[in-house]
Structures are given as C-alpha cells and as structure tokens.
Design a protein around this motif. Structure first.
Motif, PDB file in Angstrom:
ATOM      1  N   GLU A 103      64.965 107.415  54.124  1.00  0.00           N
ATOM      2  CA  GLU A 103      63.892 107.363  55.116  1.00  0.00           C
ATOM      3  C   GLU A 103      64.317 106.603  56.369  1.00  0.00           C
ATOM      4  OE1 GLU A 103      60.430 105.828  53.024  1.00  0.00           O
ATOM      5  OE2 GLU A 103      59.848 107.886  52.550  1.00  0.00           O
ATOM      6  N   LEU A 104      65.508 106.909  56.852  1.00  0.00           N
ATOM      7  CA  LEU A 104      66.058 106.188  57.996  1.00  0.00           C
ATOM      8  C   LEU A 104      65.177 106.326  59.230  1.00  0.00           C
ATOM      9  CD1 LEU A 104      69.802 106.067  59.027  1.00  0.00           C
ATOM     10  CD2 LEU A 104      68.022 106.280  60.723  1.00  0.00           C
ATOM     11  N   PHE A 105      64.729 107.552  59.516  1.00  0.00           N
ATOM     12  CA  PHE A 105      63.902 107.760  60.709  1.00  0.00           C
ATOM     13  C   PHE A 105      62.603 106.957  60.628  1.00  0.00           C
ATOM     14  CE2 PHE A 105      65.975 112.181  60.951  1.00  0.00           C
ATOM     15  CZ  PHE A 105      66.976 111.710  61.780  1.00  0.00           C
ATOM     16  N   CYS A 106      62.135 106.690  59.414  1.00  0.00           N
ATOM     17  CA  CYS A 106      60.892 105.936  59.226  1.00  0.00           C
ATOM     18  C   CYS A 106      61.110 104.436  59.383  1.00  0.00           C
ATOM     19  CB  CYS A 106      60.309 106.223  57.840  1.00  0.00           C
ATOM     20  SG  CYS A 106      60.073 107.978  57.486  1.00  0.00           S
ATOM     21  N   LYS A 107      62.350 104.006  59.429  1.00  0.00           N
ATOM     22  CA  LYS A 107      62.676 102.594  59.606  1.00  0.00           C
ATOM     23  C   LYS A 107      62.937 102.252  61.072  1.00  0.00           C
ATOM     24  CE  LYS A 107      65.175 102.602  55.154  1.00  0.00           C
ATOM     25  NZ  LYS A 107      64.192 101.908  54.307  1.00  0.00           N
ATOM     26  N   ASN A 108      63.457 103.212  61.836  1.00  0.00           N
ATOM     27  CA  ASN A 108      63.918 102.933  63.199  1.00  0.00           C
ATOM     28  C   ASN A 108      62.788 102.904  64.218  1.00  0.00           C
ATOM     29  OD1 ASN A 108      66.574 102.715  62.383  1.00  0.00           O
ATOM     30  ND2 ASN A 108      67.342 104.178  63.888  1.00  0.00           N
ATOM     31  N   GLU A 109      63.065 102.272  65.345  1.00  0.00           N
ATOM     32  CA  GLU A 109      62.171 102.317  66.500  1.00  0.00           C
ATOM     33  C   GLU A 109      61.954 103.772  66.905  1.00  0.00           C
ATOM     34  OE1 GLU A 109      62.290 100.838  71.182  1.00  0.00           O
ATOM     35  OE2 GLU A 109      64.069 100.756  69.918  1.00  0.00           O
ATOM     36  N   ARG A 110      60.712 104.135  67.233  1.00  0.00           N
ATOM     37  CA  ARG A 110      60.419 105.530  67.559  1.00  0.00           C
ATOM     38  C   ARG A 110      59.114 105.626  68.326  1.00  0.00           C
ATOM     39  NH1 ARG A 110      59.537 104.061  62.467  1.00  0.00           N
ATOM     40  NH2 ARG A 110      57.676 104.706  61.324  1.00  0.00           N
ATOM     41  N   ALA A 111      58.871 106.802  68.869  1.00  0.00           N
ATOM     42  CA  ALA A 111      57.614 107.063  69.574  1.00  0.00           C
ATOM     43  C   ALA A 111      57.112 108.436  69.146  1.00  0.00           C
ATOM     44  CB  ALA A 111      57.814 107.016  71.077  1.00  0.00           C
ATOM     45  N   VAL A 112      55.827 108.532  68.885  1.00  0.00           N
ATOM     46  CA  VAL A 112      55.202 109.797  68.486  1.00  0.00           C
ATOM     47  C   VAL A 112      54.450 110.345  69.686  1.00  0.00           C
ATOM     48  CG1 VAL A 112      53.603 110.940  66.912  1.00  0.00           C
ATOM     49  CG2 VAL A 112      54.968 108.985  66.111  1.00  0.00           C
ATOM     50  N   LEU A 113      54.872 111.516  70.172  1.00  0.00           N
ATOM     51  CA  LEU A 113      54.240 112.153  71.325  1.00  0.00           C
ATOM     52  C   LEU A 113      53.349 113.275  70.822  1.00  0.00           C
ATOM     53  CD1 LEU A 113      56.692 110.612  72.518  1.00  0.00           C
ATOM     54  CD2 LEU A 113      56.944 112.477  74.151  1.00  0.00           C
ATOM     55  N   GLN A 114      52.029 113.112  70.995  1.00  0.00           N
ATOM     56  CA  GLN A 114      51.075 114.131  70.575  1.00  0.00           C
ATOM     57  C   GLN A 114      50.880 115.118  71.724  1.00  0.00           C
ATOM     58  OE1 GLN A 114      47.614 112.715  68.196  1.00  0.00           O
ATOM     59  NE2 GLN A 114      48.341 110.649  68.718  1.00  0.00           N
ATOM     60  N   MET A 115      51.182 116.384  71.450  1.00  0.00           N
ATOM     61  CA  MET A 115      51.194 117.375  72.518  1.00  0.00           C
ATOM     62  C   MET A 115      50.453 118.642  72.105  1.00  0.00           C
ATOM     63  SD  MET A 115      55.053 116.842  74.019  1.00  0.00           S
ATOM     64  CE  MET A 115      54.547 117.532  75.604  1.00  0.00           C
ATOM     65  N   LYS A 116      50.121 119.461  73.105  1.00  0.00           N
ATOM     66  CA  LYS A 116      49.548 120.787  72.883  1.00  0.00           C
ATOM     67  C   LYS A 116      50.199 121.769  73.832  1.00  0.00           C
ATOM     68  CE  LYS A 116      44.889 119.742  71.122  1.00  0.00           C
ATOM     69  NZ  LYS A 116      43.431 119.929  71.361  1.00  0.00           N
ATOM     70  N   THR A 117      50.387 122.988  73.356  1.00  0.00           N
ATOM     71  CA  THR A 117      50.873 124.040  74.233  1.00  0.00           C
ATOM     72  C   THR A 117      49.750 124.451  75.183  1.00  0.00           C
ATOM     73  OG1 THR A 117      50.150 125.856  72.802  1.00  0.00           O
ATOM     74  CG2 THR A 117      52.328 124.890  72.343  1.00  0.00           C
ATOM     75  N   ALA A 118      50.085 125.274  76.163  1.00  0.00           N
ATOM     76  CA  ALA A 118      49.071 125.749  77.108  1.00  0.00           C
ATOM     77  C   ALA A 118      47.969 126.534  76.401  1.00  0.00           C
ATOM     78  CB  ALA A 118      49.730 126.619  78.180  1.00  0.00           C
ATOM     79  N   GLU A 119      48.305 127.120  75.234  1.00  0.00           N
ATOM     80  CA  GLU A 119      47.306 127.876  74.469  1.00  0.00           C
ATOM     81  C   GLU A 119      46.497 126.985  73.535  1.00  0.00           C
ATOM     82  OE1 GLU A 119      50.632 128.750  74.405  1.00  0.00           O
ATOM     83  OE2 GLU A 119      50.387 130.169  76.066  1.00  0.00           O
TER      84      GLU A 119
END
Length: 292
Positions: free
Chosen positions: A189-205
C-alpha cells in the motif's frame, strides 16, 4: 567516463541495492533539502546539479522552451516548446495527462486496485477521508484505473485529460517512499502511505472521475493552478480545498517538482485505449482511455 556511468547505472538496477539507496534513507529530510537546494539561484550550483542529473539519467532538454535556468527548480518544472505534445482530438478519448511509463492498470473490483502484481490496495485506504471513501469506491466500481509513473528526467507538468471541471482538491500529507517498480513490489500500500492529492473532477458530460498525483522521495512539492498554496510536506491543511476550475482538454493543471506518479480512476463506460499496458511509455496528449 561513459563506462563508469554505465557500470553505475547497471549497479543501481540491482533491486536490493536500489531499494536500500532510494528508500532506507532519511526520505523526508532529503526531500525538504531538495526543495531548498532546487531554489538556489547560483549559476555554478545549477549547472553542476543539472550535469549530475544528466549523469544519472537520460535527461534531454532539447524539447525545453528554455535552455538556461535560473534554478534547478526551473529545470524540473520546465515548459516545452509549443506544438510538441499534440492532444488527441477524439472527444471519446481521455488523453494522457502527462509524459509517463504506464504501470499497473485494469479494472476496479471490490474497491481494490493494484500498485504491482500481487500488491493490491483499496480505494478506501488511498482516499483516506471518510467522506471520499463513502462516495467514490461505489461510483468507480467496475471502472478502470491507470498508474502513470513520471521519471525524474521527464516533463513534469500535467494536463486535463478532457474538457473537465475540478470541484475539490483533498491534500493528504504523508511519507515519501520511492515509487519505482522495485519499491512498489516491496512496500505494501505504498501509494496510501505517500503524500498525495485527490482531485475530484467531472467531464463536460457530468461523468465523475479522479486524478490522484502521488509524491515521492525528493519531490519537493506539487503545484495546482486552481489552488493558491504550494502543497508540500510543510503544508498541514486545511486538507479539503474547494475549487471551481474549468479546463479544456490538454490545458495545464499543475506540476510536480522532480518526478512521481499520477493515478487516474474512471467509472464504468471507459476502457484502456489500444496499446495501453504495463511498461508502455506514452506522452501527454496521447490516447489513454476511451469510451466503450
């Protein structure tokens, strides 16, 4: 000199040694040091640092818009000459947000994805926030994930994969493990340990999707144009940052300093574009995902 360089690079390909040198070190301290070092405005330091960087990697600055740099940071975050990254014009295609080597990719099943073969992690753990974990795993179930690794010598800016809206950035402070394949096959679970940012996005549709930039050792910071603060190991919050940013396909969203990983998660209705598989090297703007 070339023989010495080749011998050293071959030595660093030995997995035990590579893991020891790039992970069993004071990772956070060195990462903060790199943030300070990269901002020094001394021509001798900058030239020497770039020379060392070239010695260790396949750094190629021929595509860079600039050829001289005031700081090492300016070289890390360099822009490209115009027209070098054409964007796939097909509206059914999500293009790659960055230059990268494709890592683990496939179907999101039971809220679980993979960082490497035999090394799964859950979206709940990655997202960390209870609010995010309540909403997103169910929305993405049966969809597709792609892991994109940026090496230190690559172009470090990332771009919108489609016409899209960014509504929230959730910054999660953490560790700075190396994110190369050797570490991903050893650290659970390396990605779950590291510094990160969650970008919540939507397509044009209106289709929701996530982009998750993950920092790594020596990555001093992440910069998003939609957020008026530099996100790095010294930034402690607020973690949830509301945004209202609209992007055209291919428009620049921000950058890493040094190199790292971007994770993309899309709901059912998209599949991997032709040729996208583990180990594939692609450029920003090329087809990554396509509507079914």
């Amino acid at each position: 000199m070339m023989k010495i360089r080749d011998k050293f690079q071959n030595l660093m390909l030995q997995e035990d040694l590579n893991f020891l040198v790039t992970n069993r070190i004071p990772r956070i301290t060195l990462t903060r040091f790199m943030g300070w070092w990269s901002q020094l405005r001394n021509p001798l330091i900058v030239k020497a640092s770039i020379a060392v960087w070239r010695w260790f990697t396949d750094l190629d600055l021929s595509e860079s818009k600039q050829q001289t740099f005031a700081t090492l940071h300016a070289c890390f975050t360099r822009e490209l000459k115009p027209g070098l990254r054409p964007i796939d014009p097909n509206p059914a295609v999500m293009s790659s947000p960055c230059d990268c080597i494709v890592g683990a990719c496939g179907v999101i099943s039971d809220g679980m994805v993979f960082q490497a073969k035999g090394f799964p992690y859950t979206l709940d753990s990655l997202l960390s926030s209870p609010d995010l974990a309540q909403r997103w795993p169910s929305a993405l179930e049966g969809g597709t994930f792609v892991t994109m690794r940026l090496t230190s010598s690559m172009y470090h800016r990332f771009h919108a994969p489609c016409d899209a809206h960014l509504s929230h950035v959730t910054y999660i402070s953490g560790d700075t493990w190396n994110v190369n394949p050797i570490a991903l096959a050893r650290v659970k679970e390396l990605f779950c340990k590291n510094e990160r940012a969650v970008l919540q996005m939507k397509t044009a549709e209106g289709t929701p999707f996530l982009i998750v930039p993950v920092a790594a050792v020596l990555v001093a910071s992440m910069r998003f144009h939609a957020v008026d603060v530099l996100l790095n190991l010294r930034y402690k919050g607020p973690n949830d940052i509301p945004c209202d940013a609209h992007y055209s396909k291919g428009q620049e969203m921000g950058w890493f300093e040094h190199g790292s990983t971007i994770l993309v998660f899309v709901p059912p209705g998209y599949a991997l574009a032709a040729g996208i598989e583990n180990g594939k090297r692609i450029r920003m703007g090329e087809a990554l995902l396509v509507k079914n």
